[in-house]
Design a protein around this motif. Structure first.
Motif, PDB file in Angstrom:
ATOM      1  N   ARG A  59       0.833  -1.138   0.028  1.00  0.00           N
ATOM      2  CA  ARG A  59       0.020   0.147   0.075  1.00  0.00           C
ATOM      3  C   ARG A  59       0.980   1.261   0.052  1.00  0.00           C
ATOM      4  O   ARG A  59       0.528   2.354  -0.777  1.00  0.00           O
ATOM      5  CB  ARG A  59      -0.941   0.091   1.234  1.00  0.00           C
ATOM      6  CG  ARG A  59      -2.034  -1.241   1.215  1.00  0.00           C
ATOM      7  CD  ARG A  59      -3.166  -0.704   2.393  1.00  0.00           C
ATOM      8  NE  ARG A  59      -2.587  -0.537   3.438  1.00  0.00           N
ATOM      9  CZ  ARG A  59      -2.740  -1.713   4.335  1.00  0.00           C
ATOM     10  NH1 ARG A  59      -3.058  -2.600   4.172  1.00  0.00           N
ATOM     11  NH2 ARG A  59      -2.354  -1.382   5.909  1.00  0.00           N
ATOM     12  N   ASN A  60       2.116   1.353   0.572  1.00  0.00           N
ATOM     13  CA  ASN A  60       2.884   2.396   0.720  1.00  0.00           C
ATOM     14  C   ASN A  60       3.814   2.511  -0.372  1.00  0.00           C
ATOM     15  O   ASN A  60       4.290   1.465  -0.949  1.00  0.00           O
ATOM     16  CB  ASN A  60       3.767   2.247   1.900  1.00  0.00           C
ATOM     17  CG  ASN A  60       4.278   3.612   2.131  1.00  0.00           C
ATOM     18  OD1 ASN A  60       4.803   4.340   1.560  1.00  0.00           O
ATOM     19  ND2 ASN A  60       4.396   3.727   3.838  1.00  0.00           N
ATOM     20  N   GLU A  61       3.740   3.655  -1.202  1.00  0.00           N
ATOM     21  CA  GLU A  61       4.616   3.739  -2.356  1.00  0.00           C
ATOM     22  C   GLU A  61       6.142   3.937  -1.987  1.00  0.00           C
ATOM     23  O   GLU A  61       6.725   3.488  -2.946  1.00  0.00           O
ATOM     24  CB  GLU A  61       4.268   5.264  -2.958  1.00  0.00           C
ATOM     25  CG  GLU A  61       2.853   5.499  -3.346  1.00  0.00           C
ATOM     26  CD  GLU A  61       2.560   6.589  -3.930  1.00  0.00           C
ATOM     27  OE1 GLU A  61       3.744   7.131  -4.747  1.00  0.00           O
ATOM     28  OE2 GLU A  61       1.755   7.338  -4.189  1.00  0.00           O
ATOM     29  N   LEU A  62       6.344   4.015  -0.759  1.00  0.00           N
ATOM     30  CA  LEU A  62       7.991   3.861  -0.484  1.00  0.00           C
ATOM     31  C   LEU A  62       8.329   2.369  -0.489  1.00  0.00           C
ATOM     32  O   LEU A  62       9.628   2.033  -0.834  1.00  0.00           O
ATOM     33  CB  LEU A  62       8.217   4.362   1.135  1.00  0.00           C
ATOM     34  CG  LEU A  62       7.919   5.803   1.346  1.00  0.00           C
ATOM     35  CD1 LEU A  62       8.152   5.889   2.961  1.00  0.00           C
ATOM     36  CD2 LEU A  62       9.081   6.466   0.704  1.00  0.00           C
ATOM     37  N   LEU A  63       7.648   1.614  -0.249  1.00  0.00           N
ATOM     38  CA  LEU A  63       7.829   0.013  -0.758  1.00  0.00           C
ATOM     39  C   LEU A  63       7.506  -0.382  -2.192  1.00  0.00           C
ATOM     40  O   LEU A  63       8.101  -1.157  -2.443  1.00  0.00           O
ATOM     41  CB  LEU A  63       6.993  -0.804   0.154  1.00  0.00           C
ATOM     42  CG  LEU A  63       7.117  -0.534   1.582  1.00  0.00           C
ATOM     43  CD1 LEU A  63       6.312  -1.139   2.543  1.00  0.00           C
ATOM     44  CD2 LEU A  63       8.729  -0.653   2.019  1.00  0.00           C
ATOM     45  N   ARG A  64       6.429   0.231  -2.691  1.00  0.00           N
ATOM     46  CA  ARG A  64       6.217  -0.048  -4.082  1.00  0.00           C
ATOM     47  C   ARG A  64       7.243   0.495  -5.120  1.00  0.00           C
ATOM     48  O   ARG A  64       7.320  -0.289  -6.073  1.00  0.00           O
ATOM     49  CB  ARG A  64       4.689   0.517  -4.500  1.00  0.00           C
ATOM     50  CG  ARG A  64       3.621  -0.168  -3.534  1.00  0.00           C
ATOM     51  CD  ARG A  64       2.279   0.943  -3.802  1.00  0.00           C
ATOM     52  NE  ARG A  64       1.963   0.842  -5.328  1.00  0.00           N
ATOM     53  CZ  ARG A  64       0.711   1.459  -5.608  1.00  0.00           C
ATOM     54  NH1 ARG A  64       0.283   2.187  -5.027  1.00  0.00           N
ATOM     55  NH2 ARG A  64       0.537   1.388  -6.961  1.00  0.00           N
TER      56      ARG A  64
END
Length: 509
Positions: A59-64
């Protein structure tokens, strides 16, 4: 001396020794969690596809986004710096009693090497207990936090696990590092049957050579953007050399500020000794000149957090200015387009990490302050017995903490801001100008190819450039928070002063 005997003696001691082992293990646990979290982020596999393919299971763009994971892992590793500094402060807790215990072992026939190995083993075993507990907390938390939403997306990367070698390296590497640091610090210490003495005695105050490291760090950050413009297209240099340049420059500036605190402490002591009139300030001046490096040891974690927070404030100012300028450009072009709040929301997470780092650093400050009061309790008790008021001793402790803290925090704020400004000097949007096609009609007319050309026009938008403002408000809040942490720890530490200044300490200490 047999290994079993060494282990038994390393874990022996009174309640202070037990507290030291527990606090060191707790610090190692926190450092282990930070390291394993960073390794977990780096363990996320890049999905198949082009370079912009994202990992849609998060869900988090830092991980995506693959390009953002390196910065996320770096921020998590930065959290380990104040934790390791806290471990260093905890290892000094109850040092006088431990010195007497080691001297008793020498009197009983232990060799200097055996006593040194005993002290190193104590720190290593405490750290090993902490890293093993940290690995257990990580594995249990990974199972408990694995909660996909209705679309099957995860809030944290609980679906990946670092390699076995990486896990072993963290769990065993931190204790080895702690033991090596202890051995390094004990290289100038001689343990004899009559006590513990230091071989190196500083006869003059520290010199301001730390400014060279600070200057080197600033030059490294200023050189990043010109280097990026010159090597555009070289993925190897952009992927490895530039991040290493930023890391080396940041560490050089941070080490320079921490080392420079020793010079600040000595200078503050000299100024107080020359101009102060009160007994409390004169006592503090003597302590600051006698041990100027105590400030570097005590404030290391706090100053590191302040530098990181000031750099984050400069970067937030960059993103905020860029967001505002893009809205103005869109408004001039007649385009009703929103801006992407991703970077500003990411900076909220960075600010939260800075707040956590300041809290951890405040714990290290408290441990260092209490350790200093307890270590000098016999001298304080002697002063009380000769008629010195406790209020004077309390004032001297406050002067000793605050006199170097205020200029050191101001220096850390300035260096952190300059590092951030070195990366981004100005915000430039559409520097060469741009054109936008605008349709001034209803949606039906604009969508119809037959009528669209009658209502469309081309709008020329001039390039724009704006200098980033100095984030004075955020810097003020950060400095005030760091100073408040110092004040709170001084207040709590003064509670131990009354207990440690009883006249009975002259006989029992």
């Amino acid at each position: 001396m047999r290994p079993a005997t060494l282990v038994r003696l390393a874990l022996a001691g009174n309640r202070t020794d037990t507290a030291r082992v527990v606090l060191t293990a707790l610090s190692a646990l926190l450092a282990t969690l930070a390291g394993l979290a960073a390794l977990t982020v780096l363990a996320i596999q890049k999905p198949a596809g082009d370079a912009w393919a994202e990992s849609e299971q998060y869900r988090n763009e830092l991980l995506r986004e693959p390009g953002l994971r390196g910065g996320t892992a770096f921020a998590l590793l930065m959290l380990a710096i104040p934790v390791l500094a806290l471990a260093g402060q905890c290892a000094r807790l109850g040092a006088p009693a431990r010195d007497r215990r080691l001297a008793a072992l020498r009197l009983a026939g232990a060799t200097p090497g055996q006593v040194t190995r005993l002290a190193v083993l104590e720190t290593g075993l405490a750290s090993l207990l902490g890293t093993i507990a940290g690995l257990g907390v990580y594995l249990v938390g990974r199972e408990l936090l694995h909660r996909p939403d209705e679309r099957g997306r995860l809030a944290l990367p609980t679906d990946v696990l670092p390699s076995t070698g990486a896990l072993v390296a963290v769990v065993l590497g931190l204790p080895v590092l702690a033991a090596a640091a202890t051995a390094l610090m004990l290289r100038t210490v001689t343990t004899s049957p009559l006590g513990v003495s230091r071989k190196a005695v500083r006869e003059r105050g520290p010199r301001p050579w730390a400014g060279l490291l600070i200057g080197l760090g600033l030059v490294s950050f200023v050189a990043v953007r010109p280097a990026m413009d010159r090597i555009d297209g070289n993925d190897v240099v952009r992927g490895w050399v530039l991040p290493l340049l930023v890391l080396a420059g940041g560490l050089a500036a941070m080490i320079g500020v921490v080392i420079g605190t020793g010079w600040i402490s000595h200078t503050c002591g000299r100024l107080l000794h020359r101009h102060a009139r009160g007994a409390a300030a004169l006592l503090a001046a003597g302590r600051l000149m006698a041990d100027p490096w105590a400030g570097s040891r005590t404030f290391a974690a706090l100053l590191a957090a302040v530098i990181f927070g000031a750099g984050a404030a400069a970067q937030r100012a960059y993103f905020a200015t860029q967001d505002e300028l893009e809205r103005e450009q869109n408004r001039l072009a007649g385009v009703d387009a929103g801006t992407n709040p991703f970077y500003l929301s990411t900076m909220d997470l960075v600010d939260a990490a800075v707040a956590v780092a300041v809290l951890i650093a405040a714990g290290g400050l408290l441990v260092a302050l209490v350790e200093g009061i307890v270590a000098r309790r016999r001298a304080y008790a002697a002063l009380i017995a000769t008629g010195v008021p406790r209020s004077t001793l309390s004032g001297s402790v406050a002067w000793q903490a605050l006199a170097p803290a205020v200029p050191a925090i101001l220096l850390a704020l300035t260096i952190g801001l300059l590092l951030g400004r070195g990366l981004f000097g100005s915000v430039r949007v559409s520097a060469g100008g741009s054109s936008t096609v605008v349709c001034e009609a209803t949606a039906a007319l604009c969508d119809d190819p037959a009528t669209r050309d009658q209502y469309t026009r081309i709008v020329q938008v001039a390039g724009a450039e704006r200098v980033i403002p100095v984030p004075l408000e955020q810097l003020a809040w950060l400095g005030a928070g760091a100073l408040a942490a110092v004040l709170v720890t001084v207040g709590v530490g003064l509670l131990f002063l009354r207990v440690s200044t009883a006249v009975d300490e002259l006989r029992t200490a």
